[in-house]
Design an enzyme around this catalytic site. Structure first.
Site, short mmCIF file in Angstrom:
data_model
loop_
_atom_site.label_atom_id
_atom_site.label_comp_id
_atom_site.label_asym_id
_atom_site.label_seq_id
_atom_site.Cartn_x
_atom_site.Cartn_y
_atom_site.Cartn_z
CG PHE A 141 -1.88 1.21 1.17
CD1 PHE A 141 -3.02 1.17 0.37
CD2 PHE A 141 -1.63 2.36 1.91
CE1 PHE A 141 -3.88 2.25 0.30
CE2 PHE A 141 -2.50 3.45 1.84
CZ PHE A 141 -3.62 3.41 1.04
CG ASP A 226 5.43 3.60 1.79
OD1 ASP A 226 5.47 4.26 2.86
OD2 ASP A 226 4.40 3.44 1.12
CE LYS A 255 -1.00 5.59 7.82
NZ LYS A 255 -0.64 5.05 6.51
C1 LIG Z 1 -0.96 5.24 5.10
C2 LIG Z 1 0.06 4.85 4.12
C3 LIG Z 1 0.27 5.57 2.94
C4 LIG Z 1 -0.63 6.71 2.51
O1 LIG Z 1 -0.57 7.80 3.39
P1 LIG Z 1 -1.71 8.93 3.32
O2 LIG Z 1 -1.23 9.95 4.32
O3 LIG Z 1 -2.99 8.26 3.69
O4 LIG Z 1 -1.73 9.46 1.95
C5 LIG Z 1 1.31 5.20 2.11
N1 LIG Z 1 2.11 4.17 2.43
C6 LIG Z 1 1.94 3.45 3.55
C7 LIG Z 1 2.89 2.33 3.86
C8 LIG Z 1 0.90 3.75 4.43
O5 LIG Z 1 0.71 3.02 5.53
#
Ligand SMILES: *Cc1c(COP(=O)(O)O)cnc(C)c1O
Length: 406
Positions: A141, A226, A255
């Site tokens: 994700f 990421d 986050k």
């Molecule tokens: C939450 C998340 C995202 C997206 O972040 P947003 O602030 O919702 O755009 C991208 N990568 C990972 C691994 C995430 O957990």
């Protein structure tokens, strides 16, 4: 007038917001530390942390102070003018990590969008216009823009939005042979979450990440981590790459970075950063003084041995409780994750029902998360107190009992 005075309830949501979420029945109105209260004054223990965001709990005094002070000083400049809080935070991130250059954005999606664009741009300007392939992983994700859902490995998030960006290939996570089979000179980047969050709380093996590093070096591709969910202290190190001892070329964080204030960042080296020029990319809000002031205050607290070392002990306490619940109810087939990103996979008999447990938990007074239909996820504040863990887990056990007894 009438509209303004009409009561706000959960039903209001369905009347005014696009139907893309299914929020719980209660509306939180106040939070302190790891406790939250709803409109009726009912109290909840918060193990969701706003999806791994409120790493210092709700309304941490240092963050409130930073927000208030900056709020009375300077809110916004755009990037036509730089600002002190952003430059201070950039220095801190560079001092603490592999990075030599950073770029602030506002969300995980935007930080990843920036990372993927940079990887493509770097490859096409430094190597070849045909070096465009991105290798990513099933169940990954990376956000909700069209590029990030396309690099993400969950078709349910990208189907129906095509045509999708091209030349993105997905292979199984933790399968180095599968990566080798598709890796070539046309690959500009491998994109990976060191610990998959949304995809089910699955940690990469050390050999896998090291193997990706070696492949990227061999084929002159960039390794992109990421760490939007697993970074900023979540696993007991500032960033997961430090735990693995594998350094990426680009890393994204969001986050927990702002502890609840929207802000994200992309970290990289001076060489890679220099592929971009004035005007190549940008954001009106990215690096906003309010966001960076709060993130700076959060960083100073999270990046201490006191907070980082506390994560492991708190994890152990969570695991003990989860094991007890498992012994009592025969519920979980696996308890995993790292630090305070904890996943508990439901036994086949209960699979598909994670949301049901989540709602039951809320009823019992504890906020938890799921990661897909089969995994319960816990991402509490890094400084969640022992008493809160005990109380929240007691409530979670009550919720489990209720669901299982029907
Ligand atoms: C939450 C998340 C995202 C997206 O972040 P947003 O602030 O919702 O755009 C991208 N990568 C990972 C691994 C995430 O957990």
């Amino acid at each position: 007038m009438a509209t303004e005075q009409a009561a706000i309830t959960r039903a209001t949501f369905d009347e005014v917001i696009l139907p893309i979420y299914a929020p719980a029945e209660f509306i939180p109105v106040k939070g302190r530390g790891s406790r939250v209260w709803d409109q009726q004054g009912k109290e909840y223990v918060d193990f969701a942390g706003g999806i791994a965001v409120t790493a210092l709990g709700h309304c941490h005094p240092a963050l409130v102070e930073a927000l208030k002070t900056q709020g009375e000083t300077l809110w916004h400049t755009s990037n036509v003018f730089t600002n002190e809080p952003a430059l201070r935070l950039a220095r801190k991130l560079i001092a603490a990590t592999f990075a030599e250059r950073v770029l602030f954005m506002n969300s995980g999606t935007e930080a990843n969008e920036t990372a993927f664009k940079l990887a493509r741009y770097y490859a096409s300007t430094r190597h070849s216009p045909y070096k465009t392939k991105i290798i990513a992983f099933h169940n990954a994700f990376h956000g909700r823009s069209l590029f990030t859902v396309s690099v993400g490995g969950q078709p349910k998030y990208s189907d129906g939005f095509g045509p999708k960006p091209a030349d993105i290939i997905h292979v199984p996570f933790n399968d180095l042979h599968a990566v080798k089979a598709v890796m070539d000179d046309h690959t500009c980047a491998i994109v990976v979450e060191p610990i998959q969050g949304e995809g089910g709380v699955t940690a990469a093996t050390p050999e896998f990440l090291q193997g990706l590093r070696d492949l990227c070096d061999e084929y002159k591709a960039l390794l992109v981590f990421d760490e939007v969910q697993c970074g900023m202290g979540r696993i007991g190190e500032l960033f997961a790459y430090m735990h693995y001892g594998v350094t990426p070329d680009i890393l994204t964080s969001a986050k927990a970075l702002g502890g609840g204030f929207p802000v994200s960042v992309m970290l990289t080296t001076q060489d890679i950063a220099s592929a971009f020029h004035v005007g190549t990319h940008g954001s009106t809000y990215g690096g906003n003084p309010l966001a960076c002031a709060v993130a700076g205050a959060a960083f100073d607290i999270i990046n201490t041995s006191e907070v980082l070392n506390g994560v492991m002990a708190k994890r152990q306490q969570f695991i003990r409780h989860l094991q007890q619940i498992d012994q009592q109810f025969d519920l979980f087939s696996d308890i995993r994750g790292m630090g305070l990103l904890i996943g508990a996979e439901l036994k086949p008999h209960y699979q598909g029902r994670a949301r049901e447990f989540l709602y039951a938990a809320a009823q019992a007074g504890v906020m938890v998360l799921n990661a897909g239909p089969d995994v319960m996820r816990f991402a509490p504040a890094l400084i969640v107190e022992e008493a809160d863990i005990d109380e929240g887990m007691k409530r979670f056990a009550n919720a489990v009992a209720k669901v299982i007894k029907g």
